[in-house]
Design an enzyme around this catalytic site. Structure first.
Site, PDB file in Angstrom:
ATOM      1  N   HIS A 137       8.098  -4.640  -5.288  1.00 18.73           N
ATOM      2  CA  HIS A 137       9.073  -3.306  -4.599  1.00 18.73           C
ATOM      3  C   HIS A 137       8.305  -3.276  -3.425  1.00 18.73           C
ATOM      4  O   HIS A 137       7.099  -3.271  -3.068  1.00 18.73           O
ATOM      5  CB  HIS A 137       8.708  -2.191  -5.535  1.00 18.73           C
ATOM      6  CG  HIS A 137       9.528  -1.080  -4.824  1.00 18.73           C
ATOM      7  ND1 HIS A 137       9.357  -0.421  -3.756  1.00 18.73           N
ATOM      8  CD2 HIS A 137      10.716  -0.361  -5.831  1.00 18.73           C
ATOM      9  CE1 HIS A 137      10.134   0.425  -3.817  1.00 18.73           C
ATOM     10  NE2 HIS A 137      11.347   0.506  -4.756  1.00 18.73           N
ATOM     11  N   ARG A 187      14.535   5.491   2.144  1.00 17.90           N
ATOM     12  CA  ARG A 187      15.319   4.742   2.993  1.00 17.90           C
ATOM     13  C   ARG A 187      16.801   5.227   2.960  1.00 17.90           C
ATOM     14  O   ARG A 187      17.416   5.288   4.158  1.00 17.90           O
ATOM     15  CB  ARG A 187      15.265   3.284   2.793  1.00 17.90           C
ATOM     16  CG  ARG A 187      13.807   2.810   3.294  1.00 17.90           C
ATOM     17  CD  ARG A 187      13.261   1.296   3.144  1.00 17.90           C
ATOM     18  NE  ARG A 187      13.062   1.153   1.818  1.00 17.90           N
ATOM     19  CZ  ARG A 187      13.241   0.453   1.011  1.00 17.90           C
ATOM     20  NH1 ARG A 187      14.306  -0.542   1.084  1.00 17.90           N
ATOM     21  NH2 ARG A 187      13.129   0.236  -0.463  1.00 17.90           N
TER      22      ARG A 187
END
Ligand SMILES: Cc1cc2nc3c(=O)[nH]c(=O)nc-3n(C[C@H](O)[C@H](O)[C@H](O)COP(=O)(O)OP(=O)(O)OC[C@H]3O[C@@H](n4cnc5c(N)ncnc54)[C@H](O)[C@@H]3O)c2cc1C
Ligand code: SF4
Ligand code: SF4
Ligand code: FES
Lengths: 356, 641
Positions: B252, B272
């Site tokens: 990740h 994000r």
């Protein structure tokens, strides 16, 4: 780098055990669970402790740290003084298995007894329509990570094995509330069920459960109280009318939990002798009269109260300052259970029954 | 030691190992098919790894953008996996996910809503349209709690009809399976121990569904919990099944690297998606420099365009922060290696300067809460320090796409969820796992039930096999000369993290294999202090051999695959090679040793490959494959006339 810290951890099983001392290295930014892991990797490889996520999401690492029911992975070491001894004990309400691991099957049994979601028969999957505002109330309760800290803290079953049969506990009151508030649930008697089968009446809104909830779910204000009030409303309609006739709002002395309410959360003072008490109950004689005659209709929803902290901002609940083994009661040592009825702002249902 | 060993025996039709999303969904299906079903879980009921998933579950319901449909989702999944996915799994997944999500609502799930009252869907890296059904940032919790409560409701039905909650479905919590038992090439049952008491348990069953999740515990920085020791992968291998895609691990891109109390904990991608940007220590928003050619068309080239996308996604291209996670991870790695990282070896993820505090708290409540409580970091005020974290294993048990039945020479074994391989190819898109669990959990549970149905005789378990399993399980407790399991685990994590990590090299991989062989000898002699009762040292000692064999598979396959693709990056072979796209690396067990073979990837059906345009395909396919594609298109045009 790290500093050496003192830990006392309860080791043992159902046949007995005691607090054992460990000196262990602690690094900056660590939590209590990190320290337990370090102990497992060094001095105590067989130290039993549950954990999964180390992120406060799974609710596995519940323990009592300096007497406070908490998640080990969410308790930062920096909240303790450099020289403090940190005492870690298992959850007290549940039978011990080994070390910090307790048998929490009580909770799973209660979960199984709580009636499940009853979907609407005539709405096909994919056709469910609900508004965000309507689901939000239930969503608050669905945040629950099932850490069972509230169950552990509730005085109705903490140290009262005999109540366990009749009392589902705060976790399952909010489960019932969640379904009651679910926009599409078709079961209509969730409140009555909670009262009759889950032992909701035994809860006297001490809010201790809310205080320990790591998800900050307002268990009492948003879950238990709405469930109670409407149960009561339905059962005592004439009295509501009478009550509002006799006392107008604002004229009646309000019951209070620990203190007044106008100034928001109140910091408990030395008046309590440094002992943390929020066990509920009124010290106002008129409210007590009302309480004794059934239900106090003018009880205002108690405001959240701040715990009684010392001047360093911590609860005065270290094991060391106490003269007995195991953790002190988080409800304060001036409180013994069951609470005297005049201190309750809700009457037990059987007590109501007697009047009729 | 004790001379007689007590073993509790149970009989079931279907045994599901794992109580995460995949396991619970499989168990529900098996029980609905009328089978007596057991669910086994290493931790308490409702605590499996699935609770940690935050972002959401991808399903092309088209609630937010009506242009979304299964074809688009299929395309995104194949792209994300760099065309190495088993196309049939990707197809089934894209088609069935919406139904699996809607079904959850009938079990009581409460997803966040759109204005018209439907399930809301959010953006996520690699998905063309807002597609992730979510509940704040605790979607995994909602999923597992809903399935858990559905199981409770089935138990309530059983109580009503049969007088016993556990008449037809029982949960064995805190129980670890250490061995699958066979009758010839048929699964006959599972052997394990209760963690609480250390007592042994034998479940006799003709069908077993593996849903044990991943392998991340073999890495130093990981988002995974102690459960993720690759047990299911190892059990399958030892039972004669095969593993594929083991070289592909997802790191990740944004795990916390500082402070230590939150090291490895993920910062969800929705940070994000909701406007967070990545910056290096010079304060530069660096992702624009790392958009690979294959994605050039879909991603913005300027900060202005990227910023407009959040409010007007139809007329602007996406910000590069939303590239698939392997691209983001690699970009961060390059920045750090170039000396532009933070002191703790990460980069900054900044949402504080881009959204109001109130908005951050509303959109990312548990992120906010988690960092505040855990690390005293206020994400509305300061940027986070993030870096790559081992997160997900794409590889797993090689299964038949429709039924989840394991390949290799074993019958009656099924796998679903993270433990199975193929669905995600070389890289998983965020959100595709939760829907994968539901789609293939249901399928595996259903097919396990019908497999059990059509058997004419129940397989039996040989006494010798049980005795051997007991002996293996007790061995670490009986030795007192071996090494401490925690030390061995740390050494294994060091080998995997340093030598088989996110960026790989031939020499290091070969070195890793040598060290793993050494570790294997040490693990064979591991000793655990203490008794059988809830002894984590003993539990780890038993998990170690699984971690080891799975790590070997990963290292071997990583050494073999001479290209970079998705979750496998070779510094010495930095490009994607169309020839390697046609190959699956299959691991099996030959006695004690891991064997690696090449196997051609199944060819995509015409109507599916036609969903892509030629320019895109030309980046992935060999010339011969492209010629076939052209012929197909020509043929279709011919037919159309
Ligand atoms: C932090 C984090 C965030 C994530 N976010 C997302 C997201 O937003 N969207 C998404 O789609 N995916 C996400 N994922 C991935 C996804 O959560 C997992 O891939 C998925 O939950 C795996 O589910 P599962 O059912 O396969 O296994 P799990 O949920 O991991 O369950 C495994 C089960 O197997 C049991 N088990 C294992 N070994 C044994 C044994 N030997 N004996 C008995 N029982 C055993 C375990 O106890 C457990 O119950 C995330 C993962 C992590 C770690
Ligand atoms: S309010 Fe008090 S009595 Fe009621 S459930 Fe919570 S802790 Fe128990
Ligand atoms: S309500 Fe709060 S304290 Fe109680 S189990 Fe759930 S998360 Fe824990
Ligand atoms: S380990 Fe999951 S809540 Fe602490």
């Amino acid at each position: 780098m790290g500093t050496k810290r003192q830990f006392r951890i309860w080791r043992g099983d159902e046949s007995g055990g005691d607090l054992q001392d460990y000196t262990v290295e602690v690094n900056e930014g660590e939590v209590v669970l990190d320290v337990i892991h370090r102990l497992q990797a060094t001095d105590a490889p067989d130290l039993a402790c549950r954990w999964n996520c180390k992120a406060g999401k799974c609710g596995s690492c519940s323990m009592e740290i300096n007497g406070m029911p908490r998640l080990g992975c969410m308790t930062r070491m920096s909240t303790f003084g450099e020289t403090d001894t940190v005492t870690v004990t298992p959850l007290r309400t549940f039978p011990i298995i080994r070390d910090l691991v307790t048998d929490v099957s009580f909770n799973y049994e209660k979960a199984r007894e709580t009636p499940a979601f009853a979907p609407p028969e005539d709405v096909a999957p994919g056709d469910y329509r609900m508004q965000q505002v309507d689901v939000e109330r239930s969503q608050e309760f669905r945040k629950c990570i099932e850490c069972f800290l509230c169950q552990n803290t509730c005085h109705v079953i903490r140290d009262h094995e005999e109540n366990k049969h009749a009392f589902a506990g705060p976790r399952y009151f909010i489960r019932a509330a969640e379904l009651d508030m679910h926009p599409l649930d078709t079961k209509t008697d969730r409140k009555e069920y909670a009262q009759a089968e889950q032992g909701l009446g035994l809860c006297n809104i001490t809010k201790c459960c809310t205080e320990v909830c790591p998800e900050h779910i307002k268990i009492t204000d948003n879950g238990i109280i709405p469930m109670k009030e409407r149960v009561v409303d339905r059962r005592y309609d004439p009295l509501v009318w009478l009550g509002s006739k006799i006392f107008r709002r604002g004229q009646v002395p309000q019951t209070s939990v620990t203190s007044g309410r106008s100034s928001g959360p109140v910091h408990a003072s030395a008046g309590h002798g440094g002992v943390h008490s929020h066990a509920g109950g009124s010290h106002d004689p008129r409210a007590e009269v009302q309480t004794q005659s059934g239900v106090n209709w003018h009880r205002e929803v108690p405001h959240p109260t701040a715990p009684a902290v010392d001047d360093r901002g911590r609860l005065p609940l270290t094991e060391l300052t106490f003269d007995r083994a195991a953790a002190p009661s988080p409800f304060g040592d001036d409180v013994t259970f069951p609470l005297p009825p005049e201190h309750l702002n809700f009457a037990h249902p059987t007590q109501d029954e007697q009047q009729h | 030691m004790t001379t007689t060993t007590r073993i509790e025996r149970h009989h079931y039709d279907v045994v599901v190992i794992g109580a995460g999303g995949a396991g619970l969904r499989a168990a529900i299906e098996a029980r609905l098919a009328g089978k007596k079903t057991a669910i086994i879980s290493k931790s308490l009921f409702g605590k499996a790894h699935t609770v940690m998933a935050e972002g959401g579950a991808a399903a092309a319901m088209g609630n937010v953008n009506s242009r979304d449909n299964w074809q688009v989702h299929f395309r995104d999944t194949m792209r994300g996996g760099k065309f190495l996915n088993n196309f049939r799994m990707a197809e089934l997944h894209a088609k069935e996910s919406p139904h699996r999500i809607w079904e959850l609502e009938t079990y009581g799930a409460l997803f966040d809503r759109t204005k018209d009252g439907k399930i809301s869907q959010r953006n996520f890296g690699g998905h063309e349209y807002p597609r992730l059904a979510h509940v704040g940032d605790r979607t995994g919790l909602e999923l597992i709690r809903t399935l858990q409560q559905k199981i409770v409701s089935l138990q309530q039905e059983d109580k009503r009809d049969h007088g016993d909650y556990e008449a037809r479905i029982k949960v064995f919590a805190e129980t670890t399976i250490t061995e699958l038992l066979l009758d010839g090439d048929r699964v006959a049952g599972a052997f394990g121990y209760y963690r609480e008491s250390g007592e042994f348990i034998l479940l006799e069953a003709p069908a077993v569904v593996l849903a044990t999740g991943g392998v991340g515990r073999s890495y130093k920085v990981t988002s995974n919990s102690w459960e993720y020791t690759g047990d299911g992968h190892a059990l399958a291998l030892r039972a004669g099944a095969t593993l594929i895609n083991m070289e592909f691990l997802q790191f990740h891109p944004t795990g916390m690297v500082w402070p230590p109390s939150v090291k490895g904990i993920l910062v969800t991608e929705s940070v994000r998606g909701d406007g967070g940007v990545l910056k290096n220590s010079d304060g530069k928003r660096f992702m624009f420099d790392y958009v690979p050619d294959v994605f050039r068309k879909q991603y913005a080239e300027t900060e202005e365009e990227a910023d407009r996308w959040y409010t007007d996604p139809d007329n602007n291209r996406r910000p590069p922060e939303l590239l698939p996670r392997d691209e983001v991870a690699r970009a961060i790695n390059s920045e750090v290696k170039a000396g532009r990282g933070t002191p703790a070896g990460g980069v900054y993820l900044d949402i504080a300067s881009r959204r109001s505090a109130e908005e951050i708290r509303r959109r990312l409540p548990s992120m906010y809460h988690q960092f505040k409580e855990l690390a005293d970091v206020d994400i509305t005020k300061e940027p986070m320090e993030v870096g790559p974290t081992c997160h997900y294993v794409m590889g797993g048990v090689e299964v038949d796409p429709d039924s989840g039945a394991a390949y290799g020479h074993v019958r009656g074994l099924f796998a679903a969820g993270e433990v199975s391989g193929g669905m995600h190819g070389s890289n998983r898109l965020g959100g595709n796992s939760l829907s994968d669990l539901l789609v293939f959990g249901k399928r595996a549970g259903g097919h396990a039930a019908s497999y059990a149905d059509q058997l004419t005789s129940r397989p039996t378990i040989a006494v010798g096999a049980v005795e051997a399993a007991v002996e293996t399980a007790l061995a670490p407790l009986q030795r007192d000369t071996g090494e401490n399991p925690y030390t061995l685990q740390q050494d294994l994590q060091a080998v995997m993290g340093d030598l088989v990590g996110i960026i790989r090299r031939e020499g290091e991989l070969a070195d890793a294999l040598v060290r793993l062989t050494e570790l294997r000898e040490r693990v064979a002699k591991v000793s655990a202090a203490g008794g059988r009762r809830y002894n984590p040292g003993w539990h780890l000692a038993l998990d170690l051999r699984n971690m080891l064999v799975v790590s070997e598979c990963t290292a071997k396959a990583a050494l073999e695959r001479q290209e970079s693709r998705g979750g496998h990056t070779r510094e010495d072979y930095p490009a994607m090679d169309p020839k390697w796209r046609q190959v699956n690396l299959v691991c099996s067990l030959d006695g004690d040793a891991v064997r690696l073979t090449h196997k051609p990837l199944p060819t995509m059906r015409g109507e599916l490959i036609s969903l892509f345009d030629r320019t895109e395909l030309s980046k992935y396919l060999t010339d011969e494959e492209l010629a076939d594609f052209d012929a197909l298109v020509a043929h279709a045009e011919e037919a159309g006339k």
